[in-house]
Write an enzyme that holds these catalytic residues in place. Structure first.
Site, PDB file in Angstrom:
ATOM      1  N   GLY A  25       0.828  -1.209   0.000  1.00  0.00           N
ATOM      2  CA  GLY A  25       0.000   0.000   0.000  1.00  0.00           C
ATOM      3  C   GLY A  25       0.859   1.254   0.000  1.00  0.00           C
ATOM      4  O   GLY A  25       2.094   1.197  -0.119  1.00  0.00           O
ATOM      5  N   VAL A  42      -4.904 -11.000   5.581  1.00  0.00           N
ATOM      6  CA  VAL A  42      -4.598 -11.059   7.026  1.00  0.00           C
ATOM      7  C   VAL A  42      -5.713 -11.698   7.858  1.00  0.00           C
ATOM      8  O   VAL A  42      -5.489 -12.016   9.019  1.00  0.00           O
ATOM      9  CB  VAL A  42      -4.272  -9.677   7.662  1.00  0.00           C
ATOM     10  CG1 VAL A  42      -2.893  -9.208   7.298  1.00  0.00           C
ATOM     11  CG2 VAL A  42      -5.346  -8.648   7.382  1.00  0.00           C
ATOM     12  N   ASN A  67      -4.490 -12.163  14.311  1.00  0.00           N
ATOM     13  CA  ASN A  67      -3.481 -13.012  13.662  1.00  0.00           C
ATOM     14  C   ASN A  67      -2.065 -12.471  13.870  1.00  0.00           C
ATOM     15  O   ASN A  67      -1.129 -13.237  14.103  1.00  0.00           O
ATOM     16  CB  ASN A  67      -3.804 -13.176  12.177  1.00  0.00           C
ATOM     17  CG  ASN A  67      -4.979 -14.119  11.974  1.00  0.00           C
ATOM     18  OD1 ASN A  67      -5.183 -15.046  12.759  1.00  0.00           O
ATOM     19  ND2 ASN A  67      -5.766 -13.888  10.940  1.00  0.00           N
ATOM     20  N   LYS A  87       3.054 -13.384  19.650  1.00  0.00           N
ATOM     21  CA  LYS A  87       3.147 -14.137  20.913  1.00  0.00           C
ATOM     22  C   LYS A  87       3.984 -15.398  20.703  1.00  0.00           C
ATOM     23  O   LYS A  87       4.859 -15.724  21.505  1.00  0.00           O
ATOM     24  CB  LYS A  87       1.727 -14.489  21.360  1.00  0.00           C
ATOM     25  CG  LYS A  87       1.649 -15.238  22.666  1.00  0.00           C
ATOM     26  CD  LYS A  87       0.204 -15.540  23.005  1.00  0.00           C
ATOM     27  CE  LYS A  87       0.133 -16.587  24.099  1.00  0.00           C
ATOM     28  NZ  LYS A  87      -1.203 -17.129  24.257  1.00  0.00           N
ATOM     29  N   TYR A 108     -14.629   1.102   9.991  1.00  0.00           N
ATOM     30  CA  TYR A 108     -13.204   1.455  10.093  1.00  0.00           C
ATOM     31  C   TYR A 108     -12.879   1.919  11.509  1.00  0.00           C
ATOM     32  O   TYR A 108     -11.962   1.385  12.157  1.00  0.00           O
ATOM     33  CB  TYR A 108     -12.906   2.554   9.077  1.00  0.00           C
ATOM     34  CG  TYR A 108     -11.459   2.983   9.000  1.00  0.00           C
ATOM     35  CD1 TYR A 108     -10.503   2.177   8.389  1.00  0.00           C
ATOM     36  CD2 TYR A 108     -11.045   4.218   9.509  1.00  0.00           C
ATOM     37  CE1 TYR A 108      -9.178   2.577   8.289  1.00  0.00           C
ATOM     38  CE2 TYR A 108      -9.733   4.637   9.409  1.00  0.00           C
ATOM     39  CZ  TYR A 108      -8.799   3.814   8.796  1.00  0.00           C
ATOM     40  OH  TYR A 108      -7.488   4.232   8.702  1.00  0.00           O
TER      41      TYR A 108
HETATM   42  P1  NAD Z   1      -3.535   1.738   1.571  1.00  0.00           P
HETATM   43  O1  NAD Z   1      -4.942   1.405   1.217  1.00  0.00           O
HETATM   44  O2  NAD Z   1      -2.658   2.292   0.506  1.00  0.00           O
HETATM   45  O3  NAD Z   1      -2.783   0.481   2.189  1.00  0.00           O
HETATM   46  C1  NAD Z   1      -3.425  -0.577   2.843  1.00  0.00           C
HETATM   47  C2  NAD Z   1      -2.807  -1.872   2.362  1.00  0.00           C
HETATM   48  O4  NAD Z   1      -3.423  -2.974   3.066  1.00  0.00           O
HETATM   49  C3  NAD Z   1      -3.044  -2.121   0.865  1.00  0.00           C
HETATM   50  O5  NAD Z   1      -1.849  -2.520   0.257  1.00  0.00           O
HETATM   51  C4  NAD Z   1      -4.089  -3.219   0.848  1.00  0.00           C
HETATM   52  O6  NAD Z   1      -4.042  -4.026  -0.324  1.00  0.00           O
HETATM   53  C5  NAD Z   1      -3.748  -3.991   2.112  1.00  0.00           C
HETATM   54  N1  NAD Z   1      -4.879  -4.751   2.645  1.00  0.00           N
HETATM   55  C6  NAD Z   1      -6.154  -4.326   2.858  1.00  0.00           C
HETATM   56  N2  NAD Z   1      -6.905  -5.322   3.354  1.00  0.00           N
HETATM   57  C7  NAD Z   1      -6.072  -6.398   3.482  1.00  0.00           C
HETATM   58  C8  NAD Z   1      -6.257  -7.725   3.936  1.00  0.00           C
HETATM   59  N3  NAD Z   1      -7.446  -8.168   4.370  1.00  0.00           N
HETATM   60  N4  NAD Z   1      -5.190  -8.575   3.907  1.00  0.00           N
HETATM   61  C9  NAD Z   1      -3.988  -8.153   3.473  1.00  0.00           C
HETATM   62  N5  NAD Z   1      -3.751  -6.911   3.023  1.00  0.00           N
HETATM   63  C10 NAD Z   1      -4.795  -6.045   3.034  1.00  0.00           C
HETATM   64  O7  NAD Z   1      -3.623   2.743   2.811  1.00  0.00           O
HETATM   65  P2  NAD Z   1      -2.463   3.468   3.649  1.00  0.00           P
HETATM   66  O8  NAD Z   1      -2.763   4.899   3.657  1.00  0.00           O
HETATM   67  O9  NAD Z   1      -1.128   2.996   3.210  1.00  0.00           O
HETATM   68  O10 NAD Z   1      -2.765   2.915   5.118  1.00  0.00           O
HETATM   69  C11 NAD Z   1      -1.952   1.938   5.753  1.00  0.00           C
HETATM   70  C12 NAD Z   1      -2.391   1.769   7.185  1.00  0.00           C
HETATM   71  O11 NAD Z   1      -2.267   3.005   7.891  1.00  0.00           O
HETATM   72  C13 NAD Z   1      -3.859   1.329   7.330  1.00  0.00           C
HETATM   73  O12 NAD Z   1      -3.960   0.399   8.378  1.00  0.00           O
HETATM   74  C14 NAD Z   1      -4.566   2.618   7.695  1.00  0.00           C
HETATM   75  O13 NAD Z   1      -5.713   2.377   8.459  1.00  0.00           O
HETATM   76  C15 NAD Z   1      -3.492   3.339   8.492  1.00  0.00           C
HETATM   77  N6  NAD Z   1      -3.712   4.799   8.467  1.00  0.00           N
HETATM   78  C16 NAD Z   1      -3.393   5.541   7.360  1.00  0.00           C
HETATM   79  C17 NAD Z   1      -3.617   6.917   7.368  1.00  0.00           C
HETATM   80  C18 NAD Z   1      -3.261   7.787   6.211  1.00  0.00           C
HETATM   81  O14 NAD Z   1      -3.542   8.988   6.254  1.00  0.00           O
HETATM   82  N7  NAD Z   1      -2.609   7.318   5.164  1.00  0.00           N
HETATM   83  C19 NAD Z   1      -4.207   7.523   8.494  1.00  0.00           C
HETATM   84  C20 NAD Z   1      -4.550   6.728   9.577  1.00  0.00           C
HETATM   85  C21 NAD Z   1      -4.278   5.370   9.568  1.00  0.00           C
END
Ligand code: NAD
Ligand code: UDP
Length: 308
Positions: A10, A57, A97, A103, A143
């Site tokens: 991501g 995941v 997971n 753990k 979310y």
């Molecule tokens: P993104 O959508 O680019 O990345 C998320 C990644 O998780 C993607 O590569 C997607 O394919 C993968 N993914 C989703 N569901 C999955 C699953 N069930 N199994 C395996 N892989 C899975 O978003 P991002 O901005 O890179 O966010 C990454 C993390 O940071 C997330 O957990 C998000 O909640 C958190 N976050 C991001 C921001 C932001 O502003 N970018 C803010 C708060 C929290």
């Protein structure tokens, strides 16, 4: 070290993989490519210390690793609302997971939590001690509540099973490799401006957000994982606060062109204001963002120019 990054294909995950490899670690990148893209990690596929595993995941996994960063979860509202039940499962079962694996192999495990745990905040700016104002049954709940439950699991595994956790609450972060169509405000505005389309400001545009450049955030991740003073939760974000109208105007100024600003309906439960209190991160990890919005936006615009 050997390090597992879930969600590693991501936006944030791919930058984290870059950084960990640069620091000399081996990286296992696990991703189901729901919102991530192989192009984000294409430059890493031939790296001898990098391994990509296509996996979800919510299904158990086993790797012999010393650290785990759990980032897997769609992050933009249109993406996480596309299949809301799956979003909750990803947050909750993904956390279980990762924690179960941590753990078993005694790994330190990091959770990418979010400012969304504060909901539409009644306290401003938001310190970590604030419990939030979250609608449990709205469009954003899959979310927000998924991430809140993941935090609960992290702290219960820590208390009950002595799992070595680190929890960060990320505020809006932007930069190269955001998905051009992921619907978040920075990518929307830049893509619209580059295509000469009108910039869609939702509501009156007076709602605020704080925007952190990706390189600053990744530095915060690594510092959080290295230190032993706190397990978190700790806010990571840029305390500069802007209205969406100001962001639209700045984007127009930097991109140029003939686009205008148009208003669209405000989505339900859209938080009115958001700004991190980063006192803890400053004091504990001497961390603070270095890239101002204008400079970060310019770098992001340069990236998106290669995507249109
Ligand atoms: P993104 O959508 O680019 O990345 C998320 C990644 O998780 C993607 O590569 C997607 O394919 C993968 N993914 C989703 N569901 C999955 C699953 N069930 N199994 C395996 N892989 C899975 O978003 P991002 O901005 O890179 O966010 C990454 C993390 O940071 C997330 O957990 C998000 O909640 C958190 N976050 C991001 C921001 C932001 O502003 N970018 C803010 C708060 C929290
Ligand atoms: N927003 C907007 N125009 C867009 C996309 C988003 O005005 O094209 C607004 C949205 O209503 C919210 C803010 O920008 O107030 C940030 O939205 P985003 O989806 O990026 O993140 P989040 O709401 O999760 O902070």
């Amino acid at each position: 070290m050997r390090i597992l990054v879930t969600g590693g294909a991501g936006f944030l995950g791919s930058h984290l993989c870059d950084r960990l490899l640069k620091d000399g670690h081996e990286v296992v990148c696990l991703d189901n490519l729901f919102t991530g893209r192989k192009t984000n990690i294409a430059h890493l596929l031939a790296h001898p210390a990098f391994e990509f595993v296509r996996h979800d995941v919510i299904d158990p996994f086993k790797f012999e690793v010393e650290q785990i960063y759990n980032l897997a979860c769609p992050a933009s509202p249109p993406h996480y609302q596309f299949n809301p039940i799956k979003t909750t499962k990803t947050s909750v079962m993904g956390a279980i997971n990762c924690l179960g694996l941590a753990k078993r192999v005694k790994a330190r495990v990091f959770q990418a939590s979010t400012s969304e745990v504060y909901g539409d905040p009644a306290v401003h700016p938001q310190p970590e001690s604030y419990w939030g104002n979250v609608n449990p049954i709205g469009r954003r709940s899959c979310y927000d509540e998924g991430k809140r439950c993941a935090e609960t699991l992290f702290f219960d595994y820590h208390r009950e099973n002595k799992v070595d956790i680190r929890v960060v609450r990320i505020f809006n972060t932007y930069g190269p490799r955001m998905h051009p169509n992921d619907g978040r405000v920075v990518s929307n505005f830049i893509m619209q401006a580059l295509k000469g389309e009108d910039l869609t400001v939702y509501g009156d545009g007076l709602q605020t957000r704080s925007f952190c450049y990706v390189d600053d955030l990744i530095e915060g991740f690594v510092r959080m994982m290295h230190q032993t003073a706190t397990v978190g939760p700790i806010n990571l974000g840029n305390p500069g606060e802007f209205t969406m109208l100001q962001l639209a105007e700045l984007t127009l100024r930097l991109v140029g062109g003939k686009s205008r600003i148009v208003h669209k309906p405000l989505p339900a439960d859209d938080p009115k204001q958001r700004r991190p209190d980063i006192t803890l991160a400053r004091n504990i990890m001497q961390w603070e963002p270095a890239v101002p919005l204008e400079a970060g936006l310019q770098r992001t615009i340069d990236y998106f120019k290669t995507q249109v």
